[in-house]
Design an enzyme around this catalytic site. Sequence first.
Site, PDB file in Angstrom:
ATOM      1  N   ARG A  16       0.845  -1.203   0.000  1.00 49.61           N
ATOM      2  CA  ARG A  16       0.000   0.000   0.000  1.00 49.61           C
ATOM      3  C   ARG A  16       0.877   1.249   0.000  1.00 49.61           C
ATOM      4  O   ARG A  16       0.601   2.222  -0.685  1.00 49.61           O
ATOM      5  CB  ARG A  16      -0.974  -0.002   1.184  1.00 49.61           C
ATOM      6  CG  ARG A  16      -1.672   1.353   1.372  1.00 49.61           C
ATOM      7  CD  ARG A  16      -2.953   1.299   2.202  1.00 49.61           C
ATOM      8  NE  ARG A  16      -2.895   0.447   3.342  1.00 49.61           N
ATOM      9  CZ  ARG A  16      -2.209   0.716   4.472  1.00 49.61           C
ATOM     10  NH1 ARG A  16      -1.537   1.839   4.597  1.00 49.61           N
ATOM     11  NH2 ARG A  16      -2.207  -0.144   5.473  1.00 49.61           N
ATOM     12  N   TYR A  61     -15.712  16.954 -15.838  1.00 52.23           N
ATOM     13  CA  TYR A  61     -16.193  15.573 -15.859  1.00 52.23           C
ATOM     14  C   TYR A  61     -17.278  15.385 -14.784  1.00 52.23           C
ATOM     15  O   TYR A  61     -17.113  15.837 -13.648  1.00 52.23           O
ATOM     16  CB  TYR A  61     -15.001  14.633 -15.623  1.00 52.23           C
ATOM     17  CG  TYR A  61     -15.403  13.205 -15.406  1.00 52.23           C
ATOM     18  CD1 TYR A  61     -16.141  12.513 -16.365  1.00 52.23           C
ATOM     19  CD2 TYR A  61     -15.064  12.535 -14.243  1.00 52.23           C
ATOM     20  CE1 TYR A  61     -16.530  11.197 -16.157  1.00 52.23           C
ATOM     21  CE2 TYR A  61     -15.444  11.223 -14.029  1.00 52.23           C
ATOM     22  CZ  TYR A  61     -16.185  10.558 -14.990  1.00 52.23           C
ATOM     23  OH  TYR A  61     -16.567   9.267 -14.780  1.00 52.23           O
ATOM     24  N   ASP A  97      -6.782  18.791 -14.585  1.00 53.77           N
ATOM     25  CA  ASP A  97      -7.074  17.429 -15.039  1.00 53.77           C
ATOM     26  C   ASP A  97      -6.640  17.368 -16.498  1.00 53.77           C
ATOM     27  O   ASP A  97      -7.264  17.960 -17.380  1.00 53.77           O
ATOM     28  CB  ASP A  97      -8.578  17.146 -14.875  1.00 53.77           C
ATOM     29  CG  ASP A  97      -8.939  15.706 -15.246  1.00 53.77           C
ATOM     30  OD1 ASP A  97      -8.234  15.112 -16.088  1.00 53.77           O
ATOM     31  OD2 ASP A  97      -9.937  15.187 -14.721  1.00 53.77           O
ATOM     32  N   LYS A 132      -7.720   6.272 -19.601  1.00 48.17           N
ATOM     33  CA  LYS A 132      -7.980   6.790 -20.942  1.00 48.17           C
ATOM     34  C   LYS A 132      -6.737   6.629 -21.814  1.00 48.17           C
ATOM     35  O   LYS A 132      -6.311   5.526 -22.061  1.00 48.17           O
ATOM     36  CB  LYS A 132      -8.470   8.233 -20.843  1.00 48.17           C
ATOM     37  CG  LYS A 132      -9.603   8.413 -19.825  1.00 48.17           C
ATOM     38  CD  LYS A 132     -10.840   7.683 -20.256  1.00 48.17           C
ATOM     39  CE  LYS A 132     -11.984   7.608 -19.271  1.00 48.17           C
ATOM     40  NZ  LYS A 132     -11.913   8.082 -17.951  1.00 48.17           N
TER      41      LYS A 132
HETATM   42  C1  PLP Z   1     -11.514  14.111 -17.576  1.00 48.56           C
HETATM   43  C2  PLP Z   1     -11.726  12.941 -16.663  1.00 48.56           C
HETATM   44  N1  PLP Z   1     -11.220  12.964 -15.424  1.00 48.56           N
HETATM   45  C3  PLP Z   1     -11.390  11.931 -14.572  1.00 48.56           C
HETATM   46  C4  PLP Z   1     -12.120  10.808 -14.935  1.00 48.56           C
HETATM   47  C5  PLP Z   1     -12.316   9.694 -13.938  1.00 48.56           C
HETATM   48  O1  PLP Z   1     -11.452   8.643 -14.218  1.00 48.56           O
HETATM   49  P1  PLP Z   1     -11.729   7.108 -13.854  1.00 48.56           P
HETATM   50  O2  PLP Z   1     -12.914   6.656 -14.651  1.00 48.56           O
HETATM   51  O3  PLP Z   1     -10.454   6.429 -14.220  1.00 48.56           O
HETATM   52  O4  PLP Z   1     -12.006   7.050 -12.381  1.00 48.56           O
HETATM   53  C6  PLP Z   1     -12.659  10.737 -16.206  1.00 48.56           C
HETATM   54  C7  PLP Z   1     -13.446   9.550 -16.612  1.00 48.56           C
HETATM   55  O5  PLP Z   1     -14.116   9.554 -17.613  1.00 48.56           O
HETATM   56  C8  PLP Z   1     -12.464  11.841 -17.107  1.00 48.56           C
HETATM   57  O6  PLP Z   1     -12.982  11.825 -18.342  1.00 48.56           O
END
Ligand code: PLP
Length: 381
Positions: free
Chosen positions: A46, A98, A170, A195
């Site tokens: 961890r 998001y 992000d 992604k």
């Molecule tokens: C821009 C963005 N940030 C964060 C996330 C969250 O990621 P995760 O699905 O890996 O938890 C997503 C998911 O679609 C996203 O598109």
Amino acid sequence: MKFETLAIHAGQEPDPATGATVVPVYQTVTFTQDAIGEDRGFVYSRSGNPTRAALERCIAALEGARFGLAYASGMAAIAGTMQLLRAGDHVVVADDLYGGSHRLFSKILPNFGVRFSYVDATRPAAIEEAFEPATRLLWIESPTNPMLRLIDVATCAEIARRHGAWLVVDNTFATPFLQNPIALGAHVVVHSTTKYLGGHSDVIGGAVVVDDAALFESLCFAQNTTGGVPGPWDAWLTLRGTKTLAVRMRQHEVNARRVAEALRGNAQIAAVHYPGFADHPSHEIARRQMRGFGGIVTIEMRDGEAAARKLCESTRLFSLAESLGGVESLIGYPFLMSHAAFSPEEKRAKGVSEAVVRLSVGLEDADDLCDDLLQAIAQCR
Ligand SMILES: Cc1ncc(COP(=O)(O)O)c(C=O)c1O
């Protein structure tokens, strides 16, 4: 070293124990100590694991920063970043974000005394006005999901710094191949590695990158305490994907542009949003802060919801599925999928209407992808 070299070598020296050229999957919970208090750099998985450490060093290098942390998902990375805050802190958030981040910010974190103000971050004056003495953090995504607006990262960084706050970006949509927010002044970069970094739609993961040692210490403490870490297999799969990020991103962009051009001017489509178009409202910012325009194309159907839904259900190569950034093309209906966490009014205010369809353009042959979309659009009449 250049990006392609770092992607394959950063954090990935031959294994010190065996010489294995590829970082092994260290599928172990714990590490035997030579004596009490004498370990070989790892104690308990961890707190740290060699496979995960390789991924963390690689992503940090790709972002041009010193420190990286890998998480169990993008949302775990975002939640881990928010653990830098305390009750009473205030956050300014770009309102185009998001849906999952919005859910965390609106449904969970207010229970812990953190307050949020949403702003149109394409307007620096609106960001400035939203700051309060208690503001500790400015949160943005660029390009935004799904409308692909760009936020000026350097301007946001300057505003945050002046107010003694952190700018968090992000960077999931852009990836470190196209944009390095820390070089533009950001303090923290977060990724859903699910992604483009993973790139093959076979592993959920997240990452946080910082250049500041004190911030890194705080994030490590919070992560070790709350435990949102990826297992070694997931770290290994993500690292394998990351090695080919550059070649994939180049081809994603070639294919996305072909798709965007094929759809532009189609009588059934009211708008094609792609930051690579010279007349896209954010094109100049994209040129300034990115090294390309990415692999996402968002369209608006002229005949609204019925046509958008029909399109999503009529493609053969584009799979109707959540997510983006994988080698396979995906089609999504943001109004009810990625943005389900927003109210209809909030969605419409951001332009995410019932007519919007998001395309994650994959690495199949571009002619096949265009043919698939055109045959599906023809069924929407
Ligand atoms: C821009 C963005 N940030 C964060 C996330 C969250 O990621 P995760 O699905 O890996 O938890 C997503 C998911 O679609 C996203 O598109």
